[in-house]
Design an enzyme around this catalytic site. Structure first.
Site, mmCIF file in Angstrom:
data_model
loop_
_atom_site.group_PDB
_atom_site.id
_atom_site.type_symbol
_atom_site.label_atom_id
_atom_site.label_comp_id
_atom_site.label_asym_id
_atom_site.label_seq_id
_atom_site.Cartn_x
_atom_site.Cartn_y
_atom_site.Cartn_z
ATOM 1 N N GLU A 53 0.832 -1.198 0.000
ATOM 2 C CA GLU A 53 0.000 0.000 0.000
ATOM 3 C C GLU A 53 0.868 1.251 0.000
ATOM 4 O OE1 GLU A 53 -2.769 -0.203 3.238
ATOM 5 O OE2 GLU A 53 -3.730 -2.022 2.513
ATOM 6 N N HIS A 99 -8.231 1.092 1.805
ATOM 7 C CA HIS A 99 -7.964 0.841 3.222
ATOM 8 C C HIS A 99 -8.768 1.801 4.104
ATOM 9 C CE1 HIS A 99 -4.767 -0.937 6.133
ATOM 10 N NE2 HIS A 99 -5.950 -0.816 6.729
#
Length: 528
Positions: free
Chosen positions: A261, A279
């Site tokens: 990420e 997220h």
């Protein structure tokens, strides 16, 4: 008096600062900017972060006064916990702050997959009325497999009850009884993969769970299955999932987390049947406020010297209210022990007797270690690094409990064996409504002396005149005796005198007393 400095490295709710209160100097920085973060850490006592600030070994080393790293959230991927522990820095998080938000997002992703909400939304906003293209499936009477039946998995199960689904759960650490209480059937992972119409993952990322749902697992599922991961990236193998969807072996997926990420490019993004979010599991106003307030409270506790239940690198966990008063007592007994022993033991038993043993008193073993090392090392001793100091110095400790206590309701004895085989013991207790801390034994001599900032212990051959000599020499030095007790085991044998005084006894006076009474041992304790 200088206030402890708390550095807020990322945007947190105003309630976080309010929860810290007026006792700290609060500063801010941009934790994602290393050129600002590193110098700003130089003199801070605590740092509050979210996910963008990396508290690695370099950052921890730069923070010379750092005592607490507080992560306003659950995951600690951006904190080097090992480096923090070695530096004696407590790491705390907010393990329950986002569980409701994460569970609700998982439900949302599951519903979005079932009804093709995301692609239908995109098509309609693009001018296409594709009603027949985006048909879906109901949840009613379907089987939902929950992989990981911890707090969030259980919340998901509770929320799914209203949809009329059958819940399967896989978790090696949950009992059949607990699963049954929540309306779930505990099964093996293979059974869950084979039977489920929907699968939602709620496992932490560990070496054991990394890639758990991968090529081999996906070969066992129904082609109509839809898989949701709102837990941790990497537990679900994204490449294997993309291949399975492309080959028609998985019907769809909902993802909030990714192996790397930020993730802005993935073969999964090419499939309309895949719903993705960046997220967002903890990204609700409520979760952010809960996380900030929780870690602010932990910072207050930690900088106040109290045990922090949410500390991830301190053993002990939650502590019963009945046990808390004994934490300080046992730490002080550890300091008295070191003074009496004059050395660090190779073996230390923390013996706890009495009705207090109906509670978990394991934290007292940690308190004893902290006390033992407080006055024998130049480095600051904390609940975090005390076990490491013990390991480095070859000290093995253990907790021994016994529900029976003969003279007092509860007694704690530190009994240590030194390198030469000598056994040293110090015992203490809390008495009365005010929970007065007392030393009630030293090396087998019975005492009952309140613990005090300034104490001294002299052992000698029992004979007349010793008490008078002690009083005279201390009086001449203008040191006032607050309490004194003489203990002996046999008439005419050896004796021990314990003193509490109002001020420190000068070294020259200690030496004079030792010479005057022919003391075998002289031990002075300063509990400041």
């Amino acid at each position: 008096m200088t206030k402890p400095v708390v550095l807020i490295a990322e945007e947190l709710s105003p309630a976080t600062v309010d929860a810290l209160g007026p006792d700290f100097e609060v500063r801010t920085t941009d934790g994602a900017d290393r050129s600002r973060l590193i110098p700003d850490l130089a003199d801070v006592d605590a740092v509050l972060i979210r996910s963008a600030t990396k508290m690695d070994a370099e950052a921890i080393a730069a923070a010379r006064s750092l005592k607490v790293i507080a992560r306003a959230g659950v995951g600690l991927d951006n904190v080097d916990v090992d480096a923090a522990t070695k530096a004696g820095v407590m790491v705390v998080n907010a393990p329950t702050s986002n569980i409701t938000s994460a569970a609700e997002l998982a439900i949302g992703l599951l519903l979005a997959c079932a009804r093709n909400i995301a692609p239908a939304n995109e098509a309609l906003k693009g001018g296409t009325w594709a009603r027949s293209r985006y048909g879906g499936v109901e949840l009613l009477e379907k089987k939902v497999g929950i992989v990981g039946f911890g707090r969030i998995g259980q919340l998901v199960a509770e929320r799914l009850k209203g949809f009329g689904v059958e819940i399967l759960a896989y978790d090696p650490y949950v009992s059949v009884q607990r699963a049954g209480q929540l309306g779930a059937r505990l099964v093996t992972l293979d059974e869950l993969l084979a039977e489920s119409d929907f699968i939602t993952i709620h496992l932490p990322k560990t070496p054991e769970t990394l890639g758990l749902i991968g090529t081999e697992a996906l070969a066992k599922v129904k082609p109509s299955v839809r898989i949701v991961n709102a837990a941790r990236g990497g537990v679900l193998d994204e490449e294997a999932l993309a291949t399975a969807i492309a080959e028609g072996r998985v019907a769809g997926a909902g993802l909030d987390v990714y192996a790397k990420e930020p993730c802005t490019d993935s073969p999964l993004f090419a499939h309309e049947s895949v719903v993705v979010t960046p997220h967002l599991g903890a990204s609700t106003e409520e979760a952010q406020e809960k996380a900030g307030v929780a870690v602010a409270k932990s910072v207050r506790l930690a900088l106040g010297g109290d045990l922090v239940p949410d500390a991830v690198n301190v053993s002990g966990g939650a502590v019963a209210e009945e046990v808390r008063p004994g934490i300080d007592l046992v730490e002080k007994l550890g300091r008295v022990f070191s003074a009496v022993a004059g050395a660090v033991p190779v073996q230390l038993d923390v013996e706890v007797k009495g009705e207090i043993t109906q509670h978990d008193v394991s934290i007292w073993e940690l308190s004893a270690l902290k006390g033992v090392f407080t006055d024998v090392t130049e480095d600051p001793v904390t609940y975090v690094n005390a076990p490491l100091l013990a390991k480095e110095r070859g000290l093995e400790s253990r907790l021994v409990t016994d529900a029976a206590s003969e003279e007092f309701r509860n007694v704690t004895t530190l009994r240590g064996t030194l390198g030469d085989g000598t056994v040293v013991s110090v015992a203490g207790t809390l008495t009365g409504p005010k929970m007065v801390q007392k030393v009630i034994g030293v090396n087998g001599y019975d005492l009952e002396v309140p613990l005090s900032r300034h104490m001294a212990f002299f052992s000698y051959a029992d004979r007349p005149g010793v008490v008078g000599a002690l009083g005279r020499l201390l009086g001449e030095a203008d040191v006032n005796i607050a309490a004194m007790q003489v203990s002996r085991q046999d008439e005419g044998g050896d004796a021990l005198v314990a003193l509490t005084v109002d001020s420190a006894i000068p070294d020259s006076v200690v030496a004079a007393i030792g010479a005057e009474i022919g003391a075998a041992t002289v031990r002075v304790v300063d509990l400041a």
